[in-house]
Design an enzyme around this catalytic site. Structure first.
Site, short mmCIF file in Angstrom:
data_model
loop_
_atom_site.label_atom_id
_atom_site.label_comp_id
_atom_site.label_asym_id
_atom_site.label_seq_id
_atom_site.Cartn_x
_atom_site.Cartn_y
_atom_site.Cartn_z
N ASN A 9 0.87 -1.17 0.00
CA ASN A 9 0.00 0.00 0.00
C ASN A 9 0.91 1.23 0.00
OD1 ASN A 9 -1.83 2.02 0.41
ND2 ASN A 9 -2.46 1.38 2.47
N TRP A 10 1.02 1.83 -1.15
CA TRP A 10 1.92 2.99 -1.28
C TRP A 10 1.37 4.22 -0.56
CZ3 TRP A 10 4.00 3.49 -7.02
CH2 TRP A 10 4.73 2.33 -7.34
N LYS A 11 0.07 4.20 -0.23
CA LYS A 11 -0.60 5.37 0.35
C LYS A 11 -0.37 6.59 -0.54
CE LYS A 11 -0.19 3.18 4.81
NZ LYS A 11 -0.07 3.31 6.26
N SER A 215 3.76 -2.03 10.26
CA SER A 215 5.22 -2.12 10.41
C SER A 215 5.80 -3.48 10.03
CB SER A 215 5.64 -1.73 11.85
OG SER A 215 5.23 -0.40 12.13
N GLY A 236 2.93 -0.92 4.25
CA GLY A 236 3.02 0.49 3.87
C GLY A 236 4.46 0.88 3.58
N GLY A 237 5.10 1.51 4.57
CA GLY A 237 6.45 2.07 4.40
C GLY A 237 7.43 1.17 3.67
#
Ligand code: 13P
Length: 252
Positions: A9-11, A215, A236-237
């Site tokens: 999920n690149w957001k 995370s 994510g990150g």
């Protein structure tokens, strides 16, 4: 057999140039995606077609949208419909991410509508659930997540629920570097599967992939994914770096 899934999920990240670089790196990454393992890359809307094009030759790697609207079409300035996503052959859409719930006031009822319209257009929802820190501290996370599932998914038919991927993302673990322990993840995933089994039966509950998010990194993915009810991750990150994300894919 339910699929193992590494979802990115690149957001709201990446300029066009950065997106292109990341996609090029992903398309040349050495990842092991055999039949029961898939990867899903949820990019911002403007990059959907680019992502499809760049990843076209990548076996078992799919592109997803990060959101959709509840309506088919019309005067809803700035929104994106599932009809548009379908017309671009986008197979998955994230629905109900905690950031959508928190910053854009998306309610369980609205999310039920989004799930319905996505399924109607044959797009598989990646439905997110998960509790905030206060709820975890009050030890009420099980009933909280259960309500999210009941309110947004329990009206579905057996056939429909089989199209849904669930992502458990405890809010206290998102972007904080504070991952749930593999035991905490397993306990909640088992609970989610039990809740699904009560409504849809064991056979169906056992076919639904439940991903952990919060995370996930290259160095904790193996441990998390080794839990019996953790079928992969929503990342994510760490998904913004192709090398790191490849480690996560290969941890499936
Ligand atoms: P992080 O991996 O950055 O914690 O984000 C998790 C997430 O929200 C994925 O949807």
């Amino acid at each position: 057999m339910r699929k193992k899934i590494a979802a990115a999920n690149w957001k709201m990240n990446c300029t066009m140039q950065q997106a292109e670089d990341l996609l090029n790196n992903l398309s040349s990454a050495n990842v092991n995606l055999s039949n029961d393992k898939i990867s899903i890359i949820a990019v911002p809307f403007p990059y959907l077609l680019l992502a499809k094009q760049k990843l076209a030759s990548k076996q078992n790697m799919f592109v997803a949208a990060q959101n959709c609207y509840t309506k088919r079409s019309g005067a809803f300035t700035g929104e994106i419909s599932v009809e548009m996503l379908q017309s671009m052959n986008i197979p998955f859409v994230i629905i109900g991410h905690s950031e959508r719930r928190e910053y854009f006031n998306e309610t369980n009822t609205m999310l039920a509508d989004k799930v319905n319209i996505a399924l109607e257009y044959n797009i598989q929802p990646i439905f997110c659930c998960g509790e905030a820190l206060e709820i975890r501290e009050a030890a009420t996370q099980n009933s909280f997540v259960e309500k999210q599932l009941k309110d947004s998914l329990f009206h579905l038919s057996n056939e429909q629920i089989l199209k849904v991927v669930i992502a458990y993302e405890p809010i206290w673990a998102i972007g904080t570097g504070k991952t749930a322990t593999s035991q905490q993840a397993q306990e909640m995933h088992q609970h989610i599967r039990n809740v699904l089994a009560e409504k849809f039966g064991n056979d169906i509950a056992n076919e639904i992939s439940i991903l952990y998010g919060g995370s996930v990194k290259g160095n904790n993915a193996v441990e998390l994914f080794s839990q019996p009810d953790v079928d992969g991750g929503l990342v994510g990150g760490a998904s913004l770096n192709a090398e790191e994300f490849s480690l996560i894919i290969n941890a499936l």
